[in-house]
Design an enzyme around this catalytic site. Structure first.
Site, PDB file in Angstrom:
ATOM      1  N   LYS A 260       0.829  -1.208   0.000  1.00 32.49           N
ATOM      2  CA  LYS A 260       0.000   0.000   0.000  1.00 32.49           C
ATOM      3  C   LYS A 260       0.863   1.258   0.000  1.00 32.49           C
ATOM      4  O   LYS A 260       0.485   2.265  -0.592  1.00 32.49           O
ATOM      5  CB  LYS A 260      -0.954  -0.014   1.197  1.00 32.49           C
ATOM      6  CG  LYS A 260      -2.106  -1.000   0.986  1.00 32.49           C
ATOM      7  CD  LYS A 260      -2.917  -1.192   2.240  1.00 32.49           C
ATOM      8  CE  LYS A 260      -3.885  -2.362   2.075  1.00 32.49           C
ATOM      9  NZ  LYS A 260      -4.495  -2.737   3.351  1.00 32.49           N
TER      10      LYS A 260
ATOM     11  N   LYS B 269      -6.133 -14.637 -12.556  1.00 30.44           N
ATOM     12  CA  LYS B 269      -7.477 -14.946 -12.074  1.00 30.44           C
ATOM     13  C   LYS B 269      -8.352 -13.706 -12.102  1.00 30.44           C
ATOM     14  O   LYS B 269      -7.854 -12.590 -12.221  1.00 30.44           O
ATOM     15  CB  LYS B 269      -7.384 -15.511 -10.664  1.00 30.44           C
ATOM     16  CG  LYS B 269      -6.643 -14.605  -9.697  1.00 30.44           C
ATOM     17  CD  LYS B 269      -6.594 -15.199  -8.305  1.00 30.44           C
ATOM     18  CE  LYS B 269      -6.047 -14.164  -7.346  1.00 30.44           C
ATOM     19  NZ  LYS B 269      -6.159 -14.472  -5.968  1.00 30.44           N
TER      20      LYS B 269
ATOM     21  N   LYS C 141     -10.829  -7.684  -8.917  1.00 33.89           N
ATOM     22  CA  LYS C 141     -11.455  -6.362  -8.989  1.00 33.89           C
ATOM     23  C   LYS C 141     -10.551  -5.349  -9.658  1.00 33.89           C
ATOM     24  O   LYS C 141     -11.008  -4.456 -10.338  1.00 33.89           O
ATOM     25  CB  LYS C 141     -11.717  -5.833  -7.573  1.00 33.89           C
ATOM     26  CG  LYS C 141     -12.817  -6.510  -6.835  1.00 33.89           C
ATOM     27  CD  LYS C 141     -13.063  -5.771  -5.517  1.00 33.89           C
ATOM     28  CE  LYS C 141     -13.566  -6.760  -4.483  1.00 33.89           C
ATOM     29  NZ  LYS C 141     -13.865  -6.201  -3.196  1.00 33.89           N
TER      30      LYS C 141
END
Ligand code: TRP
Length: 334
Positions: A115, A197, A200
């Site tokens: 992050k 895969k 989002k």
């Protein structure tokens, strides 16, 4: 809720729309667990503040998480389905656990480092102590089973450390929480572009969302990566073709899959036909869930009732734990 059952706790971040990968990965696990265990499922609205300080869309995002999970089979009468911010004692436990969490180990956390790299402008203390808040979510219900994916393993290990440190320093209050999933290897739902895969954050055209309209579903499936077909009988399938078969196995009838498998082996397969079939079966699968989500989103009275019921159950459990926590810490002066 019976006292003897193991306690399950998990949190869902209210960011983005649910996709097929979430459905077959996480939610199906939750739905199965709700009959076997005492379950607390939480919308992690406070966690979302660590990365999304703008709260304009928070309410609609929270409503969406509730609606999507309920539409997929999570039953608010069987489980406690609640919002993190409705259990105020979580913030209190977070504060106590912060004294047992060390700066060095927090800085080493993989999700924190990611992050920071992703958003170096907003490295706030809440982001650093994200795993402490998560530990508070879990420990406040004295949960032992936490259905999460691999990316959350490190956070769970930290939760176990805080539980053990608390128990050693004060008194035995917390059991150790561990990751739990029914299917050992979590099912991997491949994306439609043949890379990785469904997720989002990646290519939206390669991910099928439970909110997608029928036409969007058809468009996405028809774009799935294929080629001009096998040139040799009974050849092994390339990954991206294997992916199309994998998706079919989720939603199509066994005889349909068998037919395309035989066509493949005989080199008579027509991928256009296969994708048309897959698109229709996907529509059949997703459309009723989407309609259910929309129905719930249009019923604020029901959503309020769900949240109130969930908060009542979660608060009962949290209050009982916090009484023990304060007593163990000696925060009882009269
Ligand atoms: N960190 C989790 C995620 O990113 C969400 C979460 C918050 C959670 N609190 C939790 C998961 C407690 C399990 C238990 O998906």
């Amino acid at each position: 809720m019976s006292e003897k059952k193991q306690i399950v706790m998990s949190g869902i971040r209210p960011t983005g729309y649910l996709h097929l990968g979430n459905y077959f990965g996480a939610i199906r696990n939750y739905v199965k667990m709700q009959d076997d265990f005492t379950c607390y499922f939480m919308v992690a609205d406070l966690h979302s503040l660590t990365t999304h300080p703008d709260t304009k869309e928070l309410k609609s995002n929270v409503h969406r998480v509730l609606a999507e999970n309920i539409a997929c089979g999570l039953d608010p009468d069987k489980v406690a389905f609640y919002c993190q911010s409705h259990v105020h004692e979580t913030a209190e436990l977070y504060l106590y656990l912060n004294m047992l969490a060390y700066k060095g180990e927090l800085e080493k956390t993989a999700t924190f480092k990611d992050k920071v790299r992703f958003n170096p402008e907003n490295v706030n203390a809440g982001l650093l102590t994200y795993p402490v808040l998560q530990a508070a979510d879990i420990l406040i219900h004295r949960a032992t089973y936490v259905p999460v994916g691999k990316d959350q393993e490190q956070h769970l290990e930290m939760s176990r450390n805080y539980a053990n440190r608390f128990n050693h320093r004060y008194a035995e209050v917390f059991p150790e929480p561990h990751a739990f999933n029914y299917n050992q290897e979590l099912i991997r739902i491949p994306s439609l572009d043949g890379t990785g895969k469904m997720s989002k954050s990646e290519n939206h055209m390669a991910t099928l969302y439970l909110a997608d309209e029928d036409e969007q579903i058809r468009k996405k499936v028809m774009k799935a990566k294929t080629d001009s077909g096998p040139v040799e009988q009974n050849a092994p399938k390339p990954d991206y073709i294997e992916n199309v078969f994998s998706l079919m196995k989720l939603v199509s009838a066994p005889d349909v899959i068998l037919k395309f498998d035989e066509d493949y082996n005989k080199c008579t397969i027509r991928y256009g036909d296969m994708k048309k079939q897959l698109a229709e079966d996907m529509v059949q699968f997703i459309a009723p869930i989407r309609e259910k989500i929309n129905g719930i989103l249009h019923n604020p009275v029901y959503l309020k009732d769900v949240m109130e019921k969930g908060a009542a159950k979660a608060n009962e459990s949290a209050n009982a734990t916090m009484k023990e926590v304060r007593a163990a810490m000696g925060l009882n002066y009269y």
